[in-house]
Design a protein around this motif. Structure first.
Motif: not given
Length: 422
Positions: A311-326, A340-350
């Motif tokens: 957020r300080t440097w104006g970078l966008g944020l999302s989340m990476h996923s690997n094979s995972h469970l609940g 608050p600044n996680l504005t992209y939909a998150v990856d998931t392998h579920m």
């Protein structure tokens, strides 16, 4: 007077669950995905849960860490890290597939700390009767959106029956896969794992997805399969089609060259993978979006620190996923809820796990999102029977370390992992 709540025991259970033949720039997923379930026990029969990788070298390091945690106050996260660092020492334990960027001693330590930190936060929430998102600063959204994560894939593992998703080796197959996943889970954005076929074919798949889903954000991730020149060409040909282009080429310098010419932002989970990578990335302008992953950034609080830096440097944020469970899904959901600044939909392998899980009441995707749990801690509990079954899978599956390249060579003997390939 402050009362300590000490760790009494730690249980680490390696598990395996079926995984489809998903293709990527390293090769193809093996028939079994490996994970480890961490249980941290303290007084009043409370148990905190964590989930992490299940490869043999990582399991050995988890065991060394677990042996150092007896008596630790569950609120002492600084003590957790220092105890684990002392027990493990300076170790650089790279993975075989290399889909999460380069390794280092710093990253290895963060990967070991993470599941124990998640388990301690789960315990803290149970003790204080607060959800984990409250411990991370408070909930800023009621639901967390996730993305449909598409893969080129074989119909089934060689010699086995086709799985329910079937084959996807061309644009029509990818579109069919997307429809099936979106119809079932309601996702509202789409990511395609690339780096499998020549870029022209993958561009055609993106174009086909745009025709089929005209209003959905699209992403393409070839896991550093392309040169800088190829990356620039793909970026130019997908102008107006992609929400972002993820890790088209290797390294901060190469990504900066592409970023200077690409019409869309570049994202990464491979060239910014530790805090030490951030200054150079910002200075070069290498990426516009960082895909956090608490499994190798050091846990939920470290990932929250990463979000503040972004957020300080104006970078966008999302989340990476690997094979995972609940358990991992719950941890990701709490973190996203409090960021608050996680504005992209998150990856998931579920969706690729087809309902297999270790939690008693799994979180569900509704209209592509997960409702944030408000129960104490992570809000999920172990299904002990399921844990036992998945542990038995681990004992009998014969796989002890993920190796997408070696598995691919069983069917294509001349296959080599090359980055860049095009």
């Amino acid at each position: 007077m402050t009362t300590s709540l000490p760790v009494i025991a730690v249980t680490i259970t390696p598990i395996a669950f079926p995984d489809p033949p998903l293709l990527n720039s390293a090769g193809v997923h093996q028939p079994w995905a490996l994970r480890a379930i961490v249980q941290v026990h303290c007084g009043d029969e409370l148990v905190g849960l964590g989930e992490t990788y299940g490869d043999a070298p990582h399991l050995a390091l988890l065991g060394r860490a677990a042996g150092a945690l007896a008596g630790l106050d569950v609120f002492d996260l600084a003590g957790l890290r220092s105890r684990i660092a002392a027990a493990v020492g300076v170790v650089d334990a790279p993975d075989r597939h290399g889909l999460t960027g380069g390794s280092s001693a710093e990253k290895t330590l963060a990967r070991i700390v993470s599941p124990f930190e998640v388990a301690l936060l789960d315990l803290q929430g149970q003790v204080t009767e607060r959800p984990v998102h409250a411990l991370l600063g408070g909930k800023v959204r009621e639901t967390v959106p996730f993305s449909a994560y598409l893969f080129y894939k074989w119909a089934g593992h060689p010699g086995a029956e086709p799985d329910e998703y079937g084959e996807a080796l061309d644009p029509a197959g990818i579109v069919a896969q997307a429809r099936r996943m979106i119809d079932r889970y309601g996702f509202r954005s789409i990511k395609l794992k690339g780096g499998v076929f020549p870029p022209e074919q993958e561009i055609n798949a993106i174009r086909a997805l745009r025709v089929a889903f005209p209003d959905m954000p699209l992403r393409l991730d070839p896991n550093c399969a392309w040169t800088v020149d190829t990356s620039v060409k793909v970026a130019e040909e997908t102008a107006g089609l992609l929400e972002y282009l993820e890790d088209p080429t290797a390294g901060l310098a190469g990504m900066a060259e592409v970023a200077a010419l690409a019409p869309m932002p570049l994202a990464t989970n491979m060239c910014v993978v530790r805090f030490a990578d951030l200054p150079e990335s910002v200075a070069r302008g290498s990426v516009g979006i960082v895909l956090a992953d608490h499994h190798y950034w050091g846990g939920l609080t470290a990932s929250a620190h990463l979000a503040t830096i972004c957020r300080t440097w104006g970078l966008g944020l999302s989340m990476h996923s690997n094979s995972h469970l609940g358990i991992s899904l719950a941890a990701m959901t709490h973190l996203a809820a409090a960021t608050p600044n996680l504005t992209y939909a998150v990856d998931t392998h579920m969706p690729w796990q087809l309902g297999v899980d270790v939690v008693a009441e799994p979180l569900h995707f509704i209209d592509g999102s997960v409702t944030v749990p408000d129960a104490p801690g992570l809000g999920v509990s172990l299904d002990q029977d399921a844990l036992a079954r998945l542990h038995e899978n681990y004992l009998t599956c014969g796989i002890r370390e993920r190796d997408d390249t070696a598995y691919m060579r069983l069917f294509e003997p001349g296959y080599t992992k090359r980055r860049p390939r095009w």
